[in-house]
Design a protein around this motif. Sequence first.
Motif, PDB file in Angstrom:
ATOM      1  N   ILE A 210       0.782  -1.127   0.078  1.00 54.43           N
ATOM      2  CA  ILE A 210       0.042   0.165   0.024  1.00 54.43           C
ATOM      3  C   ILE A 210       1.078   1.216   0.093  1.00 54.43           C
ATOM      4  O   ILE A 210       0.550   2.276  -0.749  1.00 54.43           O
ATOM      5  CB  ILE A 210      -0.928   0.068   1.253  1.00 54.43           C
ATOM      6  N   ALA A 211       2.064   1.267   0.868  1.00 60.71           N
ATOM      7  CA  ALA A 211       2.871   2.415   0.819  1.00 60.71           C
ATOM      8  C   ALA A 211       3.489   2.871  -0.513  1.00 60.71           C
ATOM      9  O   ALA A 211       3.532   3.750  -0.836  1.00 60.71           O
ATOM     10  CB  ALA A 211       4.047   1.919   2.008  1.00 60.71           C
ATOM     11  N   GLU A 212       3.979   1.681  -1.180  1.00 61.75           N
ATOM     12  CA  GLU A 212       4.371   1.875  -2.490  1.00 61.75           C
ATOM     13  C   GLU A 212       3.439   2.354  -3.383  1.00 61.75           C
ATOM     14  O   GLU A 212       3.826   3.165  -4.597  1.00 61.75           O
ATOM     15  CB  GLU A 212       4.872   0.317  -3.014  1.00 61.75           C
ATOM     16  N   GLN A 213       2.160   1.879  -3.409  1.00 63.62           N
ATOM     17  CA  GLN A 213       1.331   2.393  -4.212  1.00 63.62           C
ATOM     18  C   GLN A 213       0.914   3.992  -3.962  1.00 63.62           C
ATOM     19  O   GLN A 213       0.705   4.750  -4.734  1.00 63.62           O
ATOM     20  CB  GLN A 213      -0.066   1.664  -4.111  1.00 63.62           C
ATOM     21  N   LEU A 214       0.961   4.324  -2.786  1.00 69.90           N
ATOM     22  CA  LEU A 214       0.848   5.732  -2.485  1.00 69.90           C
ATOM     23  C   LEU A 214       1.877   6.564  -2.722  1.00 69.90           C
ATOM     24  O   LEU A 214       1.889   7.702  -3.341  1.00 69.90           O
ATOM     25  CB  LEU A 214       0.806   5.907  -0.802  1.00 69.90           C
ATOM     26  N   GLU A 215       3.312   5.974  -2.940  1.00 70.98           N
ATOM     27  CA  GLU A 215       4.548   6.586  -3.245  1.00 70.98           C
ATOM     28  C   GLU A 215       4.112   6.837  -4.824  1.00 70.98           C
ATOM     29  O   GLU A 215       4.543   8.169  -5.374  1.00 70.98           O
ATOM     30  CB  GLU A 215       5.691   5.721  -3.062  1.00 70.98           C
ATOM     31  N   LYS A 216       3.588   6.019  -5.449  1.00 75.61           N
ATOM     32  CA  LYS A 216       3.262   6.368  -7.043  1.00 75.61           C
ATOM     33  C   LYS A 216       2.256   7.363  -7.190  1.00 75.61           C
ATOM     34  O   LYS A 216       2.291   8.198  -8.113  1.00 75.61           O
ATOM     35  CB  LYS A 216       2.795   5.020  -7.515  1.00 75.61           C
ATOM     36  N   ILE A 217       1.353   7.357  -6.320  1.00 77.33           N
ATOM     37  CA  ILE A 217       0.382   8.363  -6.355  1.00 77.33           C
ATOM     38  C   ILE A 217       0.737   9.891  -5.953  1.00 77.33           C
ATOM     39  O   ILE A 217       0.326  10.919  -6.833  1.00 77.33           O
ATOM     40  CB  ILE A 217      -0.961   7.948  -5.413  1.00 77.33           C
ATOM     41  N   TYR A 218       1.477   9.744  -4.826  1.00 74.75           N
ATOM     42  CA  TYR A 218       1.747  11.327  -4.554  1.00 74.75           C
ATOM     43  C   TYR A 218       3.020  11.807  -4.914  1.00 74.75           C
ATOM     44  O   TYR A 218       3.554  13.061  -4.722  1.00 74.75           O
ATOM     45  CB  TYR A 218       1.648  11.341  -2.917  1.00 74.75           C
ATOM     46  N   GLY A 219       4.016  10.743  -5.084  1.00 75.87           N
ATOM     47  CA  GLY A 219       5.235  11.291  -5.708  1.00 75.87           C
ATOM     48  C   GLY A 219       6.357  10.712  -4.658  1.00 75.87           C
ATOM     49  O   GLY A 219       5.971  10.743  -3.424  1.00 75.87           O
ATOM     50  N   SER A 220       7.502  10.296  -5.056  1.00 77.94           N
ATOM     51  CA  SER A 220       8.599   9.846  -4.051  1.00 77.94           C
ATOM     52  C   SER A 220       9.125  10.889  -3.557  1.00 77.94           C
ATOM     53  O   SER A 220      10.001  10.673  -2.351  1.00 77.94           O
ATOM     54  CB  SER A 220       9.794   9.150  -4.997  1.00 77.94           C
ATOM     55  N   ASP A 221       9.064  12.187  -3.855  1.00 76.79           N
ATOM     56  CA  ASP A 221       9.502  13.367  -3.070  1.00 76.79           C
ATOM     57  C   ASP A 221       8.595  13.666  -1.912  1.00 76.79           C
ATOM     58  O   ASP A 221       8.897  14.229  -0.990  1.00 76.79           O
ATOM     59  CB  ASP A 221       9.561  14.634  -3.967  1.00 76.79           C
ATOM     60  N   LYS A 222       7.077  12.938  -1.652  1.00 75.93           N
ATOM     61  CA  LYS A 222       6.268  13.397  -0.680  1.00 75.93           C
ATOM     62  C   LYS A 222       6.349  11.882   0.221  1.00 75.93           C
ATOM     63  O   LYS A 222       5.885  12.140   1.355  1.00 75.93           O
ATOM     64  CB  LYS A 222       4.985  13.564  -1.155  1.00 75.93           C
ATOM     65  N   ILE A 223       6.305  10.832  -0.363  1.00 72.91           N
ATOM     66  CA  ILE A 223       6.047   9.519   0.320  1.00 72.91           C
ATOM     67  C   ILE A 223       7.408   8.928   0.236  1.00 72.91           C
ATOM     68  O   ILE A 223       7.961   8.560  -0.827  1.00 72.91           O
ATOM     69  CB  ILE A 223       4.847   8.701  -0.225  1.00 72.91           C
ATOM     70  N   VAL A 224       7.957   8.372   1.370  1.00 71.32           N
ATOM     71  CA  VAL A 224       9.127   7.603   1.372  1.00 71.32           C
ATOM     72  C   VAL A 224       8.725   6.397   2.104  1.00 71.32           C
ATOM     73  O   VAL A 224       8.394   6.367   3.438  1.00 71.32           O
ATOM     74  CB  VAL A 224      10.177   8.434   2.157  1.00 71.32           C
ATOM     75  N   MET A 225       8.991   5.170   1.668  1.00 68.22           N
ATOM     76  CA  MET A 225       8.845   3.990   2.367  1.00 68.22           C
ATOM     77  C   MET A 225       9.969   3.355   2.753  1.00 68.22           C
ATOM     78  O   MET A 225      10.998   3.026   2.065  1.00 68.22           O
ATOM     79  CB  MET A 225       8.206   3.055   1.323  1.00 68.22           C
ATOM     80  N   ARG A 226      10.146   2.953   4.153  1.00 66.24           N
ATOM     81  CA  ARG A 226      11.471   2.336   4.616  1.00 66.24           C
ATOM     82  C   ARG A 226      11.100   1.315   5.751  1.00 66.24           C
ATOM     83  O   ARG A 226       9.896   1.408   6.134  1.00 66.24           O
ATOM     84  CB  ARG A 226      12.443   3.313   5.454  1.00 66.24           C
ATOM     85  N   GLU A 227      11.740   0.214   5.631  1.00 68.76           N
ATOM     86  CA  GLU A 227      11.494  -1.143   6.517  1.00 68.76           C
ATOM     87  C   GLU A 227      12.551  -1.302   7.316  1.00 68.76           C
ATOM     88  O   GLU A 227      13.702  -0.836   7.242  1.00 68.76           O
ATOM     89  CB  GLU A 227      11.348  -2.276   5.482  1.00 68.76           C
ATOM     90  N   ILE A 228      12.083  -1.649   8.511  1.00 69.36           N
ATOM     91  CA  ILE A 228      13.192  -1.952   9.671  1.00 69.36           C
ATOM     92  C   ILE A 228      12.749  -3.258  10.344  1.00 69.36           C
ATOM     93  O   ILE A 228      11.620  -3.528  10.349  1.00 69.36           O
ATOM     94  CB  ILE A 228      12.860  -0.950  10.600  1.00 69.36           C
TER      95      ILE A 228
END
Length: 240
Positions: A56-74
């Motif tokens: 879902i986070a990856e889809q949101l990154e595509k929708i809003y742009g990688s400059d606004k949504i950053v996905m990181r896993e820990i």
Amino acid sequence: MAADGGDKFSVLLPTYNERENLPLVVWLLVRTFRQSGNNFEIIIIDDGSPDGTQEIAEQLEKIYGSDKIVMREITSILFSSGTAYIHGMKHATGNFIVIMDADLSHHVSLYSIKQKEGNFDIVSGTRYKGNGGVYGWDLKRKLISRGANFITQVLLRPGASDLTGSFRLYRKEVLQKLTEKCVSKGYVFQMEMIVRARQLGYTIGEVPISFVDRVYGESKLGGNEIVSFLKGLLTLFATT
């Protein structure tokens, strides 16, 4: 800081099984920031959610742009409030950092106005002051929260009315300093952050918030967390 020299807000969203909540909380954040005209980015720090939160986070990154949504896993072994914030800060480019939950229990609002009023280092949401409050909790949960806050106020006298909440704005350099000083994990971490901030002379402003219980999913608060909280409280009392 933004390229034009203005303020930029980096929102850190630790997530675990927030597939249902994440699209809505991100939409609310984006709408609020755009309406206010503030520059922003949202950094999603996921604890290896098995429910598809990362997709879902990856889809949101595509929708809003990688400059606004950053996905990181820990990794789950290392995951806690403190490590999530430390991990998120490595990727944050804003001069202010907002920490909050992704479970929709917090109303999405900006603390920039309050921060500018007193030039505060930290602005914290409070459920126990002004028109703040809690909605959707049963009596047991309310008593636990009130009791924990009361005991904390008596023992630590922190000068802030709500120590266990997790909706705050920090100057980035202040959050970096505090995470270096704090040793607690889990729910105690939020309390220690405020106590250490007072010790170091940082200024704290408070904004009343209406805390609404999560819409989807289940709270992680249980017996182990309560015992850990009490142990952490006594440790702070003995060492501060």
